[in-house]
Design an enzyme around this catalytic site. Structure first.
Site: not given
Ligand code: NAG
Ligand code: NAG
Ligand code: NAG
Ligand code: NAG
Ligand code: NAG
Ligand code: NAG
Ligand code: NAG
Length: 744
Positions: A422-423, A425, A428-430, A444, A541
């Protein structure tokens, strides 16, 4: 020329009927012994000691010794088992008188005659009619009884023809007799006047006798003397029985009074010789079946019938043989044989045991391997803050939180297939995952983790797992047993607020009221976080890319990915100072003290983004990045608010509403945290402003816009981008890993 001599013994016994005196067992005074001979009942020598005269014997002294006699016949012995009596019979001799030239009879009578009612019969089985001589011809006859007449003839040429022990016609002959004989007469017939023979054999002999007691000897011929063992007498066997009852069947039918077999464990046996019956103890018993209780159990083990390596055990009527362990008794061969079954059983048993041991060893190995693996997994688990989480889970019951296995998540994501991403960052990876066959989740998975990040996952989870609010992304579970921790989130599919405001498709006419609602919802979510626990959970954040949008464009605050608990030691404290540029609380920059008001400051920046449509940090050409908050605040100071507002907003909302929102943003951006409103105040104010905006005409417009958005295929071509979900990190958006502080 024939000389005929018929000799018979006629003992007429008038009361031969077997008649035991009812239950009267023979008196103990009855003598049971006569000389060396035992006299068992039904035989008796004293008056009244035997049932009927047939079994009566006379005990006489003969040659100085007491001997039992049946009339002239001496009784040698009585067998109850066989139903026999052996008596001494008389040999008849027939000799040539050389001086007179004539033949002469010698010896005594030749038979026994007691009539048909007598118990006795001449045994046809055990007796033979013996004739001895080299020129002899004799007959045995029972013309008045059975009508039988038999002959014996013996001849020889000279002595050299004779053979010891052979009685088959030469010098000796033997003849069988029929059953039912109780009397016989012997007659010698005159033969050829052979002077040659008379020279060496003048005498011939004839007698009915027990076959087993006779062995022919040539001396009987050469010495002219066959005088038996006892002065011309030899044993003859008599079968005796209860004769007045025809057979056992009859006897059993009519047991009243006269049945002879009085002992238990006795049986009736048909006489084998003429009518009548005898009694016998049944197998395994011995004794006197004619007396009550006479049949006694035989202790067979006395003469050990079992194999020498076996063990004998006597039981009533029989015995048992057993063999030692590993051997089996074979009745047919009466031996102890190796017990195949036992050996097989033993072998099988040992084999089974071996298998069990092997399985145990195998299991042991498996368990050790498993433990090793578990240890590794536990190590990861600990590293990832799992223990902390589980402590928490234990103390806070009813947490709707799952701990997934690695395998489950691999399955859910098609083994972390690229197509499921999905994405991506910084953290990590989702992946998009499907658990429980239909439920969509975001999974995630961290890329490369350093020690610090490892801890952060556990913390994030710890915080998120406790929270259940519609405006906060829900953590469904985790998997900590892998090197890279994996978190499972609620699936939120419509991108981030960042994309909505700054998205590629700037042409999108996003309704202001929608943005206001999203802001309100985000504020509610943050407010919830702040008020959820004491000490408050601080996001740390807050930024537009961390506000996700679900199917209905409802805001969901996300990204606790970088969250850690407030460290207790100061050194770490300093190094942890991180956030996202443009959103950072200036007070926090100075004090390194993250508070709930730090989140309020960051939220103020979000409000500015909504109002201005600008990025928090403006990067214009080679110029220094300019902070949106500074631009805004100076504009507010100069009363120039309208200049900074994004054009769409101006058209959609009343100036009153926009001013209210700008005031709220300004309050949030106060330099001193204490002067900022709480997140709850912010949420309440946003709620108030939303209501203000809901004039009928505004509402109508808003709903139209929302319909477009919800419909998915918006006419305005709004594009949904899911980059960075739920980390909320877009490639085009410079951010540092944020940190939430679980303030104490
Ligand atoms: C009686 O039984 C014994 C064995 O117990 C057997 O030897 C004998 O022949 C039997 N007697 C008769 C008359 O059947
Ligand atoms: C033969 O007969 C005579 C006369 O009768 C007798 O005296 C003699 O003893 C007999 N001999 C034998 C061996 O019997
Ligand atoms: C047998 O023969 C002898 C002479 O050889 C004779 O003296 C005798 O009388 C005969 N006996 C008989 C019974 O015929
Ligand atoms: C056998 O001997 C006895 C006397 O010892 C005698 O009385 C009898 O007649 C003899 N019997 C025969 C058949 O020789
Ligand atoms: C017995 O008779 C046979 C045949 O007649 C004869 O050959 C033999 O010599 C005789 N033996 C004796 C001992 O007389
Ligand atoms: C039974 O025995 C009695 C007396 O011994 C006798 O009178 C009767 O006839 C017998 N009955 C049978 C069926 O043999
Ligand atoms: C005994 O004898 C009778 C008649 O002879 C016969 O019916 C019966 O079967 C015999 N019983 C046995 C056990 O032999």
């Amino acid at each position: 020329m024939q000389a005929l001599l018929q000799l018979g013994l006629c003992l007429i016994l008038l009361a031969a009927q077997y008649a035991p005196a009812g239950s009267a067992v023979p008196s103990s005074h009855c003598r049971r012994q006569c000389g060396n001979v035992e006299i068992p009942y039904p035989f008796g020598i004293d008056p009244g000691c035997s049932p009927g005269d047939g079994f009566h014997l006379d005990c006489k002294v003969h040659d100085g010794i007491e001997r039992p006699f049946r009339s002239a016949f001496e009784v040698l012995d009585i067998s109850l088992k066989q139903g026999t009596t052996r008596v001494l019979n008389f040999i008849v001799g027939y000799c040539y008188n050389t001086s007179t030239g004539s033949m002469e009879y010698f010896g005594r009578y030749g038979g026994l005659n007691e009539g048909v009612s007598s118990p006795y019969r001449l045994s046809d089985v055990q007796n033979r009619f013996m004739v001895i001589g080299c020129n002899a011809l004799a007959s045995i006859s029972d013309r008045d009884g059975t009508g039988y007449e038999g002959y014996g003839a013996a001849a020889c040429r000279n002595q050299s023809d004779l053979v010891d022990g052979s009685c088959s016609g030469i010098g000796c002959s033997q003849t069988t007799i029929p059953k039912r004989m109780y009397f016989y007469a012997t007659t010698f017939f005159s033969t050829v006047n052979n002077s040659q023979i008379w020279k060496f054999n003048r005498c011939s002999y004839a007698v009915l006798m027990e076959t087993a007691s006779f062995r022919f000897s040539t001396k009987y011929i050469t010495t002219n003397k066959f005088n038996g063992t006892n002065d011309g007498r030899v044993p003859v066997v008599l079968d005796w029985a209860v004769r007045d009852i025809k057979s056992c069947d009859v006897a059993k039918q009519n047991k009243t009074g006269t049945y002879a077999c009085l002992s238990s464990n006795s049986k009736c046996v048909n006489s084998s010789n003429d009518q009548g019956y005898t009694c016998n103890c049944t197998n395994g018993y011995e004794g006197n079946p004619y007396l009550p209780g006479g049949c006694k159990d035989v202790n067979e083990c006395d003469h050990n019938p079992c194999p020498s390596d076996g063990v004998c055990r006597n039981i009533a009527g029989e015995y048992r043989c057993s063999c030692r362990v590993g051997k089996k008794y074979a009745k047919e061969s009466n031996t102890c044989n190796p017990n195949i079954g036992f050996i097989i059983g033993l072998t099988m048993g040992l084999f089974g045991l071996m298998i069990i041991i092997m399985i145990s060893v195998f299991w042991g190995q498996m368990t050790i391997q498993k433990r090793k693996l578990n240890k590794v997994k536990q190590e990861y688990f600990r590293e990832h803050g799992g223990l902390l989480l589980f402590d928490r889970m234990r103390s806070e019951k009813g947490l709707a939180f799952n701990v997934f296995s690695e395998a489950e998540l691999r399955h859910a994501t098609d083994n972390f297939d690229v197509s499921r991403i999905l994405g991506k960052g910084g953290h990590g990876t989702v992946y998009k995952g499907i658990i429980k066959s239909s439920m969509l989740v975001a999974i995630k998975r961290c890329g490369i983790v350093d020690e610090r990040q490892k801890k952060e996952f556990g913390k994030e989870m710890l915080i998120l797992s406790q929270i259940n609010h519609k405006n906060v992304v829900k953590l469904l579970g985790c998997c900590l047993e892998v090197e890279v921790p994996i978190l499972v989130y609620e699936f939120v599919r419509n991108g981030t607020l960042f994309e909505l405001i700054h998205g590629r498709n700037q042409a999108l006419q996003i309704s202001f009221s929608t943005l206001l609602r999203i802001a309100h919802e985000a504020a509610e979510g943050l407010s919830f976080l702040h008020s959820y626990a004491s000490p408050p959970i601080i996001h740390g954040d807050v930024k537009t890319s961390n506000i996700l949008l679900d199917d209905n464009y409802m805001a969901k605050v996300s990204d606790f990915g970088a969250s850690i608990l407030a460290p207790s030691d100061k050194e770490q404290f300093v190094t942890m100072v991180q956030g996202t540029c443009g959103y950072l609380d200036p007070e926090y920059m100075q004090t390194c003290q993250l508070t709930d008001k730090s989140d309020v400051y960051s939220f103020g920046v979000i409000l500015l983004e909504i109002l201005t449509g600008q990025l928090p940090l403006k990067l214009e050409g080679t110029e220094k990045p300019r902070s949106l908050s500074l631009i805004f605040l100076s504009a507010m100071k100069e009363n120039n608010l309208e200049d900074v507002l994004v054009s769409q907003v101006k058209g959609q909302a009343s100036m009153e509403l926009l001013r209210g929102l700008a005031d709220l943003a300004k309050k949030c951006l106060e330099m001193c945290g204490d002067n900022r409103p709480s997140m709850k105040d912010v949420a309440d104010e946003l709620n108030r402003l939303r209501k203000l905006s809901l004039h009928p005409w505004v509402q109508l417009e808003m709903e139209m816009d929302e319909e477009n958005l919800v419909g998915g295929e918006s006419t305005s071509g709004y594009e949904i981008e899911l980059s960075g979900y739920p980390m909320g990190q877009s490639e085009n958006h410079p951010i540092n890993p944020g940190s939430s502080y679980y303030a104490r």
